[in-house]
Design a protein around this motif. Structure first.
Motif, PDB file in Angstrom:
ATOM      1  N   ASP A 125      28.230  -7.559 -54.731  1.00  0.00           N
ATOM      2  CA  ASP A 125      27.278  -6.067 -54.611  1.00  0.00           C
ATOM      3  C   ASP A 125      27.675  -4.783 -54.735  1.00  0.00           C
ATOM      4  OD1 ASP A 125      27.747  -8.404 -52.464  1.00  0.00           O
ATOM      5  OD2 ASP A 125      26.538  -6.709 -51.259  1.00  0.00           O
ATOM      6  N   VAL A 126      27.442  -3.887 -55.195  1.00  0.00           N
ATOM      7  CA  VAL A 126      27.573  -2.790 -56.326  1.00  0.00           C
ATOM      8  C   VAL A 126      27.153  -1.526 -55.486  1.00  0.00           C
ATOM      9  CG1 VAL A 126      27.065  -1.784 -58.691  1.00  0.00           C
ATOM     10  CG2 VAL A 126      27.006  -4.019 -58.743  1.00  0.00           C
ATOM     11  N   GLN A 127      26.117  -2.161 -54.356  1.00  0.00           N
ATOM     12  CA  GLN A 127      26.052  -0.895 -53.964  1.00  0.00           C
ATOM     13  C   GLN A 127      25.872   0.725 -54.540  1.00  0.00           C
ATOM     14  OE1 GLN A 127      26.950  -2.676 -50.388  1.00  0.00           O
ATOM     15  NE2 GLN A 127      25.902  -1.068 -50.101  1.00  0.00           N
ATOM     16  N   GLY A 128      25.239   1.096 -55.749  1.00  0.00           N
ATOM     17  CA  GLY A 128      25.869   2.333 -56.265  1.00  0.00           C
ATOM     18  C   GLY A 128      26.925   2.796 -57.012  1.00  0.00           C
ATOM     19  N   CYS A 129      27.462   1.598 -57.385  1.00  0.00           N
ATOM     20  CA  CYS A 129      29.012   1.815 -57.689  1.00  0.00           C
ATOM     21  C   CYS A 129      28.633   2.101 -59.093  1.00  0.00           C
ATOM     22  CB  CYS A 129      30.010   1.401 -57.218  1.00  0.00           C
ATOM     23  SG  CYS A 129      30.566   1.857 -55.106  1.00  0.00           S
ATOM     24  N   PHE A 130      28.085   2.366 -59.720  1.00  0.00           N
ATOM     25  CA  PHE A 130      27.784   2.586 -61.385  1.00  0.00           C
ATOM     26  C   PHE A 130      28.953   2.644 -62.150  1.00  0.00           C
ATOM     27  CE2 PHE A 130      25.316   4.235 -65.262  1.00  0.00           C
ATOM     28  CZ  PHE A 130      25.906   3.240 -65.857  1.00  0.00           C
ATOM     29  N   ALA A 131      29.781   3.828 -61.763  1.00  0.00           N
ATOM     30  CA  ALA A 131      31.102   4.554 -62.469  1.00  0.00           C
ATOM     31  C   ALA A 131      31.964   2.413 -62.855  1.00  0.00           C
ATOM     32  CB  ALA A 131      32.304   5.331 -62.332  1.00  0.00           C
ATOM     33  N   SER A 132      32.041   2.161 -61.564  1.00  0.00           N
ATOM     34  CA  SER A 132      32.916   0.630 -61.239  1.00  0.00           C
ATOM     35  C   SER A 132      32.487  -0.513 -61.716  1.00  0.00           C
ATOM     36  CB  SER A 132      33.193   0.761 -59.667  1.00  0.00           C
ATOM     37  OG  SER A 132      33.869   1.954 -58.959  1.00  0.00           O
ATOM     38  N   LEU A 133      31.058  -0.555 -62.345  1.00  0.00           N
ATOM     39  CA  LEU A 133      30.101  -1.473 -62.595  1.00  0.00           C
ATOM     40  C   LEU A 133      30.445  -1.246 -63.929  1.00  0.00           C
ATOM     41  CD1 LEU A 133      28.355  -3.816 -62.839  1.00  0.00           C
ATOM     42  CD2 LEU A 133      26.629  -2.649 -63.004  1.00  0.00           C
ATOM     43  N   VAL A 160      22.254  -1.348 -55.484  1.00  0.00           N
ATOM     44  CA  VAL A 160      21.739  -0.082 -54.055  1.00  0.00           C
ATOM     45  C   VAL A 160      22.187   0.216 -53.312  1.00  0.00           C
ATOM     46  CG1 VAL A 160      19.543   0.566 -55.924  1.00  0.00           C
ATOM     47  CG2 VAL A 160      19.398  -0.218 -53.182  1.00  0.00           C
ATOM     48  N   ASN A 161      22.096   1.776 -52.731  1.00  0.00           N
ATOM     49  CA  ASN A 161      22.839   2.315 -51.740  1.00  0.00           C
ATOM     50  C   ASN A 161      24.693   2.222 -50.908  1.00  0.00           C
ATOM     51  OD1 ASN A 161      21.586   3.942 -48.787  1.00  0.00           O
ATOM     52  ND2 ASN A 161      21.181   1.944 -48.023  1.00  0.00           N
ATOM     53  N   ARG A 162      24.148   4.026 -50.857  1.00  0.00           N
ATOM     54  CA  ARG A 162      25.734   4.016 -50.005  1.00  0.00           C
ATOM     55  C   ARG A 162      26.270   4.153 -51.182  1.00  0.00           C
ATOM     56  NH1 ARG A 162      25.757   0.891 -44.736  1.00  0.00           N
ATOM     57  NH2 ARG A 162      24.088   0.577 -44.617  1.00  0.00           N
ATOM     58  N   GLY A 163      26.051   3.799 -52.228  1.00  0.00           N
ATOM     59  CA  GLY A 163      27.305   4.713 -53.358  1.00  0.00           C
ATOM     60  C   GLY A 163      26.718   5.708 -53.689  1.00  0.00           C
ATOM     61  N   PRO A 164      27.313   6.134 -54.603  1.00  0.00           N
ATOM     62  CA  PRO A 164      26.473   7.700 -55.351  1.00  0.00           C
ATOM     63  C   PRO A 164      25.727   7.724 -56.448  1.00  0.00           C
ATOM     64  CG  PRO A 164      28.883   7.054 -56.622  1.00  0.00           C
ATOM     65  CD  PRO A 164      28.773   6.086 -55.350  1.00  0.00           C
ATOM     66  N   ASP A 165      25.261   6.140 -56.854  1.00  0.00           N
ATOM     67  CA  ASP A 165      24.677   6.019 -58.883  1.00  0.00           C
ATOM     68  C   ASP A 165      23.766   4.820 -58.549  1.00  0.00           C
ATOM     69  OD1 ASP A 165      23.551   6.980 -60.989  1.00  0.00           O
ATOM     70  OD2 ASP A 165      24.559   7.010 -62.434  1.00  0.00           O
ATOM     71  N   SER A 166      23.080   4.978 -57.565  1.00  0.00           N
ATOM     72  CA  SER A 166      22.402   4.058 -57.725  1.00  0.00           C
ATOM     73  C   SER A 166      21.092   4.065 -58.342  1.00  0.00           C
ATOM     74  CB  SER A 166      21.621   3.636 -56.008  1.00  0.00           C
ATOM     75  OG  SER A 166      21.923   3.226 -55.731  1.00  0.00           O
ATOM     76  N   LEU A 167      20.482   5.023 -59.177  1.00  0.00           N
ATOM     77  CA  LEU A 167      19.700   4.788 -60.109  1.00  0.00           C
ATOM     78  C   LEU A 167      20.494   5.124 -60.900  1.00  0.00           C
ATOM     79  CD1 LEU A 167      17.154   6.195 -60.726  1.00  0.00           C
ATOM     80  CD2 LEU A 167      18.118   9.041 -61.210  1.00  0.00           C
TER      81      LEU A 167
END
Length: 272
Positions: free
Chosen positions: A8-16, A39-46
């Motif tokens: 689950d990534v949940q908006g954690c784009f830098a980590s991905l 998406v959701n809960r993390g800082p960069d779902s977009l």
């Protein structure tokens, strides 16, 4: 060519992005499988949505409950909760394009001996039955039954599967199983509120994959959704939600040799 299944990534784009660098992902040769909850809960779902969409055939994702929640909010069927972080997507110029792309993604993906799903399967469902049920719900989400299906899903606590269900309730219950299941009884009654670690599963229920004589045990199921359980690897189960959005780790497993790759998720809550 390698296939990396990612939790689950949940908006954690830098980590991905850090994880794809760690595994040496090459979109011209390799593939990424996502267990949903992009998406959701993390800082960069977009950023996450745009990146995965733009990967085209190099990425496979199934829908998670947070992805469906985004679709419900975007359609006006429900409202934000206190810790949702979806405004960035809803305000984006390409919001309609992104949500239209999300609607086209499957609830279940099967390839060879692997089945990719966000949460799990009821123990009395065969893999073939699960595929058929998922296709029913996918058709509804992609077509004219989109609104009525999502409306029946919110709220979902009361929904319980029965083969004779019909209409939007049937479709919403299928979606609930595939995207929200963690524990159930021996006869498939879902416990709808529990999200703690497996050792604290309420009396009379089991983790869905521990129910005796589970009919989907012939496949290797790749899933997420259960952050409190953490990484859970057995010969026929790859549970990959290692709590990135809670400041823990984002995990990838290379399917060809089951090698595990992880990065710390210091961009999110906790930082450890």
């Amino acid at each position: 060519m390698a296939t990396y299944a990612i939790g689950d990534v949940q908006g954690c784009f830098a980590s991905l992005r850090q994880l794809t660098k760690t595994v040496g992902f090459n979109p011209a040769e390799d593939r990424l499988w996502f267990v949903g909850d992009l998406v959701n809960r993390g800082p960069d779902s977009l950023g996450v949505l745009r990146y995965i969409r733009d990967l085209g055939p190099a990425a496979v994702t199934v829908l998670g409950n947070h992805d469906l929640f985004l679709l419900a909010v975007a359609t006006g069927l429900t409202t934000f909760r206190r810790d949702d972080t979806l405004t960035q997507i809803l305000d984006a110029q390409d919001c309609d394009e992104l949500t239209a792309w999300l609607r086209q993604q499957p609830l279940l993906y099967r390839e060879g001996s692997y089945v990719l799903v966000h949460a799990g399967l009821l123990p009395h469902w065969t893999i073939e039955e699960a595929q058929q049920f998922a296709m029913e719900a996918e058709t509804a989400l992609r077509g004219e039954q989109f609104n009525t299906t999502l409306r029946a899903l919110h709220p979902s606590d009361h929904l319980q599967w029965a083969p004779d269900l019909k209409g939007p309730v049937r479709l919403a219950t299928i979606i609930k199983v595939l995207t929200r299941l963690r524990t159930c009884s021996d006869n498939g009654i879902m416990e709808s509120t529990f999200s703690g670690p497996p050792k604290l599963t309420p009396q009379g229920f089991h983790p869905w994959f521990d129910v005796p004589n589970r009919r989907s045990a012939t496949a290797t199921i790749v899933f997420g959704h259960w952050a409190a359980m953490g990484l859970h690897l057995t010969p026929n189960l790859l549970g990959l939600d290692s709590g990135c959005v809670y400041g823990r780790r984002l995990t990838a497993v290379r399917l060809e040799d089951r090698k595990v790759f992880q990065v710390r998720c210091e961009e999110t809550r906790g930082g450890k």
